[in-house]
Design a protein around this motif. Structure first.
Motif, short mmCIF file in Angstrom:
data_model
loop_
_atom_site.label_atom_id
_atom_site.label_comp_id
_atom_site.label_asym_id
_atom_site.label_seq_id
_atom_site.Cartn_x
_atom_site.Cartn_y
_atom_site.Cartn_z
N ARG A 165 14.96 7.88 55.88
CA ARG A 165 13.97 7.89 56.97
C ARG A 165 12.83 8.86 56.63
N PRO A 166 11.57 8.41 56.78
CA PRO A 166 10.46 9.35 56.56
C PRO A 166 10.51 10.47 57.61
N LEU A 167 10.20 11.66 57.21
CA LEU A 167 10.39 12.82 58.09
C LEU A 167 9.05 13.43 58.50
N ARG A 168 9.08 14.16 59.62
CA ARG A 168 7.92 14.95 60.07
C ARG A 168 8.24 16.41 59.77
N ILE A 169 7.43 16.99 58.90
CA ILE A 169 7.74 18.35 58.43
C ILE A 169 6.54 19.26 58.71
N GLY A 170 6.78 20.33 59.44
CA GLY A 170 5.73 21.31 59.69
C GLY A 170 5.61 22.26 58.51
N TYR A 171 4.43 22.84 58.33
CA TYR A 171 4.31 23.84 57.26
C TYR A 171 3.38 24.96 57.68
N TYR A 172 3.61 26.15 57.13
CA TYR A 172 2.74 27.30 57.41
C TYR A 172 2.94 28.37 56.35
N TRP A 173 1.92 29.21 56.17
CA TRP A 173 2.09 30.40 55.33
C TRP A 173 1.61 31.65 56.06
N ASN A 174 1.34 31.45 57.36
CA ASN A 174 1.00 32.59 58.19
C ASN A 174 1.73 32.40 59.52
N ASP A 175 2.64 33.32 59.82
CA ASP A 175 3.44 33.19 61.04
C ASP A 175 2.84 34.03 62.16
N GLY A 176 1.55 34.34 62.00
CA GLY A 176 0.89 35.17 63.01
C GLY A 176 0.83 36.62 62.58
N GLY A 177 1.45 36.91 61.44
CA GLY A 177 1.48 38.30 60.96
C GLY A 177 0.70 38.46 59.67
N GLY A 178 -0.24 37.56 59.40
CA GLY A 178 -1.04 37.65 58.17
C GLY A 178 -0.58 36.65 57.13
N ASP A 179 -1.53 36.36 56.20
CA ASP A 179 -1.24 35.36 55.16
C ASP A 179 -0.25 35.91 54.13
N ALA A 180 0.57 34.99 53.60
CA ALA A 180 1.40 35.36 52.45
C ALA A 180 0.48 35.53 51.24
N MET A 181 1.00 36.11 50.16
CA MET A 181 0.19 36.31 48.95
C MET A 181 -0.26 34.95 48.38
N PRO A 182 -1.39 34.93 47.62
CA PRO A 182 -1.95 33.65 47.16
C PRO A 182 -0.95 32.74 46.42
N ALA A 183 -0.12 33.31 45.56
CA ALA A 183 0.83 32.47 44.81
C ALA A 183 1.80 31.79 45.78
N VAL A 184 2.16 32.53 46.82
CA VAL A 184 3.13 31.99 47.80
C VAL A 184 2.46 30.89 48.64
N GLN A 185 1.19 31.11 48.98
CA GLN A 185 0.45 30.08 49.73
C GLN A 185 0.38 28.80 48.90
N ARG A 186 0.09 28.99 47.60
CA ARG A 186 -0.02 27.81 46.72
C ARG A 186 1.33 27.09 46.63
N ALA A 187 2.41 27.86 46.62
CA ALA A 187 3.75 27.24 46.54
C ALA A 187 3.99 26.35 47.75
N VAL A 188 3.58 26.83 48.94
CA VAL A 188 3.78 26.01 50.15
C VAL A 188 2.91 24.75 50.06
N GLN A 189 1.66 24.93 49.58
CA GLN A 189 0.78 23.75 49.45
C GLN A 189 1.35 22.75 48.46
N LEU A 190 1.91 23.28 47.39
CA LEU A 190 2.50 22.41 46.36
C LEU A 190 3.68 21.62 46.95
N ALA A 191 4.53 22.35 47.66
CA ALA A 191 5.69 21.69 48.29
C ALA A 191 5.21 20.60 49.26
#
Ligand SMILES: CCCCCC/C=C\CCCCCCCC(=O)NCCO
Length: 603
Positions: free
Chosen positions: A350-376
Motif C-alpha cells: 500500500r502506498p503510504l503517507r509519510i510526514g517529514y521534518y528537520w526542525n521540530d520547533g527547536g532549530g534546524d538540524a545540521m546541513p548534512a542531517v537536513q540533506r539526509a532527510v531530503q534524500l530519504a
C-alpha cells in the motif's frame, strides 16, 4: 520508675548541665554521624577501586581464553594438529564470513555450507582484533564455543541457527554481571538468562560477547565507565559512539558483530546507531520482553525501557524481531501481548503517507542531517509514497517538559545510587546538578537563560514532584497530550514520519559529547512510545562541510553542535522513521524500502 518521674529527672539533670554543654553534645553526635558516613563512603570507594581492578583482570583472562583457542593456520590439517576446537580460518576467510549480509550468512549456516563454530571463530577473531583500538567488549561469553559445537551437531535447525549475536552489558546473561559500569554491581552474576537471551538461544543464536555501556546507562553521548573504560567510534576514534548502547554501535559498525541487542529508554539505541552509522529499532514498550535485565530505570511506568536490535542491515533487525516474537517469548513473559511478527504488514504494498521534518520547533538540524532527510524523502517518493512536510506540535514546549520531568522524576536518585561510593565517569558528571535543591536550580535557570537556553530549559524541567497526587496528575496530563499528538498525526492521515535521529553526526570526545541534549529529536518517541527505526542514508560530504560554515547557530547548543560537526567529512548520517505504537513491521517496511532505494541509487 514512672514515666513522668523519669522525664522530670532528665529535665532536672539537663538544667544543671547548661545550654552550652547540650549544644556541644548535639554537635558532637552530628559530627560523629558525618564522620561515620564519610568513613563508610571512603571505605566503599577503596573497596570499589579494588573490585574494578579485579574485574579488568578477569576480563583480560576471558579475552585470553578466547584468543588462545584461536590458532591461526592456513590449512585444515594444521588446525586438526592444534586440536579440534582451534580455528583454521585464514584472514581472507574471516573477512569473507564477517562481511556477509545477515540473510546470506544465515542461509549458509542453515545449508551447512558454513559451520557455526567457524562463523563464531571468525566473529570472535574480528571482535578481539577491533577491540584493541575500539574497546567495545565488556566481556566475551566463553560458553559460546560449546554452544556453537552443539549447534553444529544438532539435527533440528532454528531460524537463527548458528548466528553469533552480541548483547549489551545491561542485558541478563546467566553467569555474567550486569554492572552498568558501576563497581557496586560487580560480583553479582545473573542466575538466569533474561527472556530475550533465552529466546535467542532457543532459536539457535549464539551470544558471544557483552558490550560496553556508559556508567549507569544515563548518557547518550559518550560510552565510558570506570571499569571497562571508553569505547571509541570505528569511523573516527576521536569521536564518541553515542550511548548508552555504544558498545553495540561500535561493534556492529566495525563489522565485529552482525547484530546485537541494545536498550532504549531515552534514545540509547538510536544515538549510537546515528553516531556509528548502523541500523537499529527501538520497539514500542512491551512489544519485546524486558524481563531479567538490569532493572535500572524500569520503575517509571510513564517512560519504559525497550530492548531492540542493532545491526548491519534491515534484514538483521527483521530476523531478530521475527525470532523474538514467538510463542516462547509470550510464554516466558506473559505481560507481552502475543502479537507475532506480521509479515503481511512488513511485505505490504500500500502506498503510504509519510510526514517529514528537520526542525521540530527547536532549530534546524545540521546541513548534512537536513540533506539526509531530503534524500530519504526523495527515495521514498520514488517508491510511490506521498511525502508531506509536517512539524510535530509542541515538541520543544510541552513535550520537552513532559519527557524530562518524567525522566528526572526521582531526581536521578536511583542512577546516583548506582554509582554511590564509586569513581564517577565524566560522562555522567552533570547528574550531580540534581543534588542541588530545586529552588537554587530554578534561580540558576533564570541566570543561565540568556547564555544557554537549553541548559535553562533542562534546569526548569528537572522540577521534582511535591506529592504522589502531583505525580499522578502530571501523568494524566502527559497522557492527554499524547492523545492530542496522535490526533494531530492522524488528522494528516500519516502512516509514519521521517526526521533526524539527532541534530548532528558523531561529536568529538570530551566536553562536547558529554554535554546535555545529544538525544535531540529522538527522546520524543520514547515519550510517545512510538516504534522508531534508524537507517544510515548518507555520509557527510565536502559540500555539507561548506554549508556548515554558513549555518547560523541560534543558541549555545547549536553553536556547540556546529563546532562538533566541523571536520566530519565521511562520517555516517542517519534518519529516523517513526510509526504509531505496535506498528514495528510498518516501520521496518519503510526502512527496508529506503535501504533498497539507496542501494539502487548507488549502483
Ligand atoms: C539539570 C541537568 C541534568 C540533566 C541530566 C539528565 C539529562 C537527561 C534526562 C534523561 C535522559 C535519559 C537518557 C536515558 C538514556 C537511555 O536510553 N538509557 C538506556 C536505558 O536502557
Amino acid at each position: 520508675m514512672q514515666f513522668n518521674e523519669l522525664r522530670n529527672k532528665i529535665v532536672d539533670e539537663l538544667s544543671t548541665v547548661g545550654h552550652r554543654q547540650v549544644l556541644l553534645a548535639v554537635a558532637g553526635i552530628i559530627g560523629v554521624h558525618f564522620v561515620w558516613a564519610w568513613l563508610k563512603w571512603f571505605g566503599l570507594r577503596v573497596k570499589n577501586a579494588g573490585k574494578r581492578k579485579r574485574k579488568r583482570e578477569e576480563r583480560q583472562k576471558m579475552i585470553d581464553i578466547v584468543r588462545n583457542s584461536h590458532v591461526q593456520s592456513e590449512t585444515y590439517a594444521e588446525a586438526v594438529k592444534y586440536g579440534k576446537h582451534k580455528h583454521h580460518l585464514s584472514e581472507e576467510t574471516i573477512d569473507s564470513i564477517t562481511n556477509l549480509p545477515t540473510k546470506a550468512l544465515l542461509g549458509q549456516l542453515k545449508s551447512g555450507q558454513l559451520l557455526a563454530v567457524d562463523v563464531l571463530h571468525a566473529f570472535q577473531h574480528k571482535a578481539l582484533e577491533c577491540d584493541k583500538d575500539l574497546n567495545f567488549i565488556s566481556t566475551p561469553i566463553v560458553e559460546a564455543e560449546a554452544a556453537a559445537q552443539t549447534c553444529d551437531a544438532a539435527v533440528k535447525k532454528g531460524p537463527l541457527h548458528g548466528l553469533p549475536v552480541s548483547i549489551k552489558e545491561s542485558i541478563g546473561v546467566k553467569g555474567y554481571d550486569c554492572t552498568l559500569g558501576c563497581a557496586n554491581w560487580i560480583d553479582r552474576p545473573w542466575e538466569e538468562d533474561s527472556v530475550v537471551v533465552k529466546v535467542l538461544k532457543r532459536q539457535g543464536a549464539i551470544p558471544f560477547m557483552k558490550t560496553n555501556v556508559p556508567q549507569t546507562l544515563v548518557s547518550t553521548g559518550v560510552c565510558s565507565n570506570p571499569i571497562y573504560g571508553l569505547t571509541k567510534n570505528p569511523h573516527d576514534v576521536t569521536r564518541a559512539t553515542g550511548g548508552s548502547s555504544g558498545g553495540e554501535g561500535s561493534a556492529v559498525a566495525a563489522g565485529a558483530s552482525i547484530v546485537g541487542l541494545g536498550t532504549d529508554v531515552g534514545s540509547s539505541i538510536r544515538v549510537p546507531c546515528a553516531f556509528c552509522g548502523v541500523y537499529g529499532l527501538k520497539p514500542s514498550w512491551d512489544r519485546i520482553s524486558n524481563k531479567g535485565n538490569h532493572p535500572q530505570m524500569s520503575g517509571n511506568k510513564h517512560l519504559q525501557f525497550c530492548v531492540g536490535p542493532m545491526g548491519r542491515d534491515v534484514d538483521s533487525l527483521v530476523v531478530i524481531m521475527k525470532a523474538l516474537l514467538c510463542p516462547d517469548m509470550f510464554e516466558l513473559d506473559s505481560y507481552i501481548p502475543p502479537i507475532p511478527f506480521r509479515d503481511e504488514i512488513y511485505e505490504g504494498l500500500r502506498p503510504l503517507r509519510i510526514g517529514y521534518y528537520w526542525n521540530d520547533g527547536g532549530g534546524d538540524a545540521m546541513p548534512a542531517v537536513q540533506r539526509a532527510v531530503q534524500l530519504a524523502k526523495s527515495v521514498l517518493e520514488k517508491k510511490g509514497h506521498l511525502l508531506l512536510p509536517w512539524t510535530p506540535p509542541d515538541v520543544q514546549t510541552k513535550a520537552f517538559e513532559y519527557f524530562h520531568r518524567i525522566a528526572l522524576a526521582d531526581q536521578l536518585e536511583e542512577t546516583l545510587l548506582l554509582s554511590y561510593g564509586d569513581k564517577r565517569d565524566t560522562c555522567i558528571a552533570h547528574h550531580i546538578f540534581l543534588k542541588i535543591p530545586y529552588f537554587i536550580r530554578s534561580v540558576l535557570a533564570v541566570l543561565v537563560k540568556p547564555v544557554d537556553g537549553l541548559m535553562s530549559k533542562f534546569l526548569y524541567a528537572s522540577k521534582p514532584f511535591s506529592s504522589l497526587y502531583e505525580w499522578f496528575s502530571y501523568g494524566k496530563e502527559a497522557d492527554a497530550w499524547k492523545a492530542e499528538f496522535q490526533t494531530a498525526w492522524q488528522s494528516q492521515g500519516l502512516d509514519a514520519v521521517i526526521c533526524p535521529t539527532t541534530s548532528c553526526t558523531a561529536l568529538p570526545l570530551g566536553d562536547m559529547a558529554d554535554s546535555v541534549g545529544i538525544e535531540r529529536f529522538s527522546w520524543l518517541f520514547n515519550l510517545l512510545n512510538y516504534p522508531t527505526g534508524i537507517i544510515p542514508v548518507t555520509k557527510v560530504t565536502a559540500d555539507d562541510e561548506e554549508k556548515l560554515k554558513q549555518y547560523k547557530p541560534n543558541s549555545k547548543y547549536e553553536k556547540v553542535v556546529k563546532r562538533g560537526c566541523e571536520g566530519s567529512e565521511g562520517l555516517p548520517v542517519t534518519v529516523q522513521c517513526a510509526t504509531l505504537p505496535f506498528q514495528e513491521e510498518l516501520c521496518l517496511r519503510i526502512m527496508k524500502e529506503l535501504e533498497q532505494g539507496l542501494v539502487k541509487m548507488e549502483n
